[in-house]
Design a protein around this motif. Sequence first.
Motif: not given
Length: 268
Positions: A30, A33, A56, A58, A172
């Motif tokens: 993330g 991104a 996307i 973790n 996130d």
Amino acid sequence: LVVACNEAVPPPPAVPTATPLPVVTIGLSGSAAPVAELVEAAYEEATPGVDVNFVIANNATLFQDLERGNVDALLVHHLPATSDRAGDQWYNPVAMDGLVLVVHPENPVRAVTRAEVQALFNGRVDNWAGVGGPERAVTLVGRERGSGARLLFNQRVMVEQRPSINTVIEPDNAALLAAVAADPGAVGYSMLGATGGREDVVTLSLDGVEPTPNSVGTQNYPLTVPLYFVAAAEPAGPGPGGDLRAFLAWLQADEGQIILSEKYGRVR
């Protein structure tokens, strides 16, 4: 007449179907991104025979997905310990990034030392006046378990210091940045590439060095971190092959490096 009625009707002509494009699925942390926004359309234009799909999640989830074959490769900032991987994965840097401290734009503090960051996040300093700021309570914002940014922060900044139990944990990177943007007393951590161009949060200089694509590219910024391309090890030789190798080569070539340098430091 009976014979004519029993004649077989010829089948309709076959409708030609387009051959689907090969798909390269890349797992993306993330906090990395923006890479998708920078390179997806550019690479598909440069290589029209391949479709790149970004997923996307973790760090912990991404490495599980790579092991299970749900993604072809990863773009992440943190690698598991080599003893955990047992040589089954291959990695190579494609850009340089930096772990950064972020605050609300109304906070006048623009520079901190690593010792001050430790004091803030372990709770010893709970007011911004303690680091040269205004009389305002500090709100600590951190990331969820399994986050690469959290692992880097604990390893590179906190070291053996225990983060405060009062840290607000966000699920996130987007949620962390939103939380800091909503609270003038907040401080959190993210990655430089994920904060570039934002006006709702401010990145802090660390130990006298401002985080910029140039300072992480030259590795002058103290918390410079590579952005790694990670793939499963190939039995036939080092690194990935086929469309995956072509994508990696494009990222590391001038065309990809120029595009990535909008938010990241170059590796070439």
